[in-house]
Design a protein around this motif. Structure first.
Motif, mmCIF file in Angstrom:
data_model
loop_
_atom_site.group_PDB
_atom_site.id
_atom_site.type_symbol
_atom_site.label_atom_id
_atom_site.label_comp_id
_atom_site.label_asym_id
_atom_site.label_seq_id
_atom_site.Cartn_x
_atom_site.Cartn_y
_atom_site.Cartn_z
ATOM 1 N N SER A 35 0.997 -1.174 0.153
ATOM 2 C CA SER A 35 0.127 -0.083 -0.027
ATOM 3 C C SER A 35 0.898 1.198 0.021
ATOM 4 O O SER A 35 0.393 2.354 -0.320
ATOM 5 N N ASN B 52 -8.711 -4.548 2.657
ATOM 6 C CA ASN B 52 -8.875 -4.558 3.854
ATOM 7 C C ASN B 52 -10.300 -5.567 4.384
ATOM 8 O O ASN B 52 -9.980 -6.301 5.135
ATOM 9 N N ILE B 55 -8.248 -8.923 4.620
ATOM 10 C CA ILE B 55 -7.423 -9.269 5.323
ATOM 11 C C ILE B 55 -7.862 -8.961 6.887
ATOM 12 O O ILE B 55 -7.335 -9.492 7.817
ATOM 13 N N ASP B 77 -18.798 -4.847 4.753
ATOM 14 C CA ASP B 77 -18.329 -6.422 5.479
ATOM 15 C C ASP B 77 -19.140 -6.642 6.774
ATOM 16 O O ASP B 77 -19.531 -5.407 7.458
ATOM 17 N N LYS B 80 -15.040 -8.033 11.872
ATOM 18 C CA LYS B 80 -14.783 -7.657 13.518
ATOM 19 C C LYS B 80 -14.928 -6.141 13.805
ATOM 20 O O LYS B 80 -15.248 -5.783 14.905
ATOM 21 N N GLY B 81 -15.057 -5.362 12.668
ATOM 22 C CA GLY B 81 -15.224 -3.985 13.165
ATOM 23 C C GLY B 81 -14.057 -3.087 13.478
ATOM 24 O O GLY B 81 -12.945 -3.679 13.642
ATOM 25 N N ILE B 82 -14.233 -1.788 13.437
ATOM 26 C CA ILE B 82 -13.023 -1.178 13.928
ATOM 27 C C ILE B 82 -13.181 -0.392 15.006
ATOM 28 O O ILE B 82 -14.141 0.575 15.062
ATOM 29 N N TRP B 93 -0.715 3.164 11.093
ATOM 30 C CA TRP B 93 -1.594 2.277 12.043
ATOM 31 C C TRP B 93 -1.934 0.982 11.442
ATOM 32 O O TRP B 93 -2.638 1.009 10.445
ATOM 33 N N THR B 95 -3.130 -3.324 12.388
ATOM 34 C CA THR B 95 -3.028 -4.610 13.233
ATOM 35 C C THR B 95 -3.045 -5.839 12.404
ATOM 36 O O THR B 95 -3.489 -6.912 12.687
ATOM 37 N N ALA B 96 -2.411 -5.764 11.246
ATOM 38 C CA ALA B 96 -2.304 -6.740 10.137
ATOM 39 C C ALA B 96 -1.553 -7.913 11.011
ATOM 40 O O ALA B 96 -0.406 -7.665 11.528
ATOM 41 N N GLY B 106 0.132 -4.420 5.626
ATOM 42 C CA GLY B 106 0.363 -4.189 6.856
ATOM 43 C C GLY B 106 1.186 -2.872 6.963
ATOM 44 O O GLY B 106 1.780 -2.382 8.085
ATOM 45 N N GLY B 108 -0.063 -0.013 7.021
ATOM 46 C CA GLY B 108 -1.100 1.018 7.617
ATOM 47 C C GLY B 108 -1.229 2.397 6.814
ATOM 48 O O GLY B 108 -1.560 3.485 7.056
ATOM 49 N N MET B 109 -1.222 2.251 5.355
ATOM 50 C CA MET B 109 -1.223 3.041 4.336
ATOM 51 C C MET B 109 -2.485 2.890 3.523
ATOM 52 O O MET B 109 -2.777 3.920 2.716
HETATM 53 N N1 ATP Z 1 -12.832 -3.554 7.029
HETATM 54 C C1 ATP Z 1 -12.199 -3.556 8.289
HETATM 55 N N2 ATP Z 1 -12.509 -4.387 9.266
HETATM 56 C C2 ATP Z 1 -11.942 -4.285 10.380
HETATM 57 N N3 ATP Z 1 -10.662 -3.492 10.508
HETATM 58 C C3 ATP Z 1 -10.367 -2.730 9.426
HETATM 59 C C4 ATP Z 1 -10.979 -2.764 8.329
HETATM 60 N N4 ATP Z 1 -10.401 -1.916 7.380
HETATM 61 C C5 ATP Z 1 -9.263 -1.382 8.138
HETATM 62 N N5 ATP Z 1 -9.342 -1.819 9.573
HETATM 63 C C6 ATP Z 1 -8.330 -1.529 10.381
HETATM 64 O O1 ATP Z 1 -7.769 -0.550 10.323
HETATM 65 C C7 ATP Z 1 -6.409 -0.707 10.293
HETATM 66 C C8 ATP Z 1 -5.596 0.259 9.245
HETATM 67 O O2 ATP Z 1 -6.182 -0.100 8.024
HETATM 68 P P1 ATP Z 1 -4.884 0.279 6.660
HETATM 69 O O3 ATP Z 1 -5.763 -0.167 5.469
HETATM 70 O O4 ATP Z 1 -4.853 1.717 6.702
HETATM 71 O O5 ATP Z 1 -3.713 -0.532 6.932
HETATM 72 P P2 ATP Z 1 -3.613 -2.031 6.827
HETATM 73 O O6 ATP Z 1 -4.419 -2.798 5.955
HETATM 74 O O7 ATP Z 1 -3.109 -2.302 8.299
HETATM 75 O O8 ATP Z 1 -2.235 -2.267 6.108
HETATM 76 P P3 ATP Z 1 -2.026 -1.682 4.491
HETATM 77 O O9 ATP Z 1 -3.348 -1.230 4.042
HETATM 78 O O10 ATP Z 1 -0.968 -0.718 4.372
HETATM 79 O O11 ATP Z 1 -1.337 -2.981 3.917
HETATM 80 C C9 ATP Z 1 -6.275 -2.073 9.950
HETATM 81 O O12 ATP Z 1 -4.631 -2.462 10.452
HETATM 82 C C10 ATP Z 1 -7.413 -2.693 10.733
HETATM 83 O O13 ATP Z 1 -7.234 -2.589 12.089
#
Ligand code: ATP
Ligand code: MG
Lengths: 112, 140
Positions: A35, B52, B55, B77, B80-82, B93, B95-96, B106, B108-109
């Motif tokens: 990303s 997202n 994963i 979706d 589990k929610g945010i 940020w 949690t991947a 992961g 966080g972008m």
């Molecule tokens: N659809 C979703 N359901 C649950 N949690 C989510 C969802 N989308 C994002 N998140 C949470 O928000 C965080 C940040 O998302 P973001 O897409 O910015 O980063 P990432 O997916 O962890 O890494 P990257 O997108 O850079 O590969 C995730 O790590 C996750 O905790």
């Protein structure tokens, strides 16, 4: 310079030609966090990486880069390559490290 | 005004298919003659959202509607929610899990990329129930 011309000049292997004989390399981006690449790579960049899976190809397509250059002697699996073939992504491979490929691109792009 | 509509199912268990909705939409927009800059922004935003859903949730549904002046995307979706959306939106940020980090995710972008490439973006999320992301890109 096209990706295939770059490969010929510096001894990279052309794994999938895709659109690598038509497109011009206009810039370059090195990165393995997909990303990050998605956010920063520009259209017609050479995307230099060691991340070899099918998502690398997806990012190359969506960010519309000129080619993917896989470094350090790493190889794509067959699934990734067949995706690249379908989507006409040019894939090059090299045994050299990312930095060395970046230097070569920098030279061709007149950046160093 | 109702426009062109597309629906994509996102398989929550298959990384190798993630990106299919965005690739498929990209082709349709290209065939419709949408400008490359708009297509690129739509593709990047939708791909990040789609990944997202795979994963961080267990897949879901993407609805896209295009009218002459805008493209609206709704990604829903039942994952589990945010818990803290503001935190999730911060660059870096994540949690991947380790297994998806090894595939290049992961950083966080993703969410910041979605914000950057869209004109409007809103997230609704309830922990334990799911997440819906609304994104709009203006065409003109
Ligand atoms: N659809 C979703 N359901 C649950 N949690 C989510 C969802 N989308 C994002 N998140 C949470 O928000 C965080 C940040 O998302 P973001 O897409 O910015 O980063 P990432 O997916 O962890 O890494 P990257 O997108 O850079 O590969 C995730 O790590 C996750 O905790
Ligand atoms: Mg993400």
């Amino acid at each position: 310079m096209t990706p295939v011309e770059f490969a010929d000049k510096y001894g990279l292997r052309v794994i999938e030609t895709g659109c690598g004989e038509e497109r011009q390399i206009e810039g370059a981006y090195c990165g393995d966090l997909l990303s990050m690449v998605m956010g920063r790579a520009k259209e017609n960049d050479a995307f230099v990486t060691v991340m070899a899976n099918v998502n690398t190809i997806a990012v190359a397509v969506l960010a519309d880069v000129a080619c993917v250059i896989l470094c350090e002697g790493i190889h794509f699996d067959e699934m990734s390559l067949s995706r690249a073939r379908q989507q006409e992504v040019c894939v090059l491979e090299s045994d050299e490290p990312t930095f060395r490929i970046a230097l070569r691109l920098g030279k061709e792009l007149g950046l160093c | 005004m109702s426009g062109l509509k597309w629906t994509f199912e996102v398989d929550g268990n298959d990384f190798t298919r993630a990106g299919e909705a965005s690739s498929s939409l990209k082709k349709k927009l290209r065939a419709l003659g949408v400008s490359p800059d708009i297509i690129r922004r739509v593709s990047i935003a939708l791909y990040e959202g789609e990944i997202n859903m795979v994963i961080h949730a267990n897949g879901g549904t993407i609805d896209v509607e295009m009218t002459p002046d805008r493209i609206d995307m709704v990604l829903k979706d039942t994952g589990k929610g945010i818990p803290d959306i503001e935190q999730a939106m911060q660059a870096g940020w994540s949690t991947a899990a380790d297994e998806v980090r090894s595939l290049g995710f992961g950083a966080g972008m993703g969410l910041p990329n979605m914000k950057k490439n869209t004109d409007e973006m809103r997230i609704e999320s309830t922990v334990g129930v799911g997440t819906t992301v609304y994104m709009t890109i203006y065409i003109s």
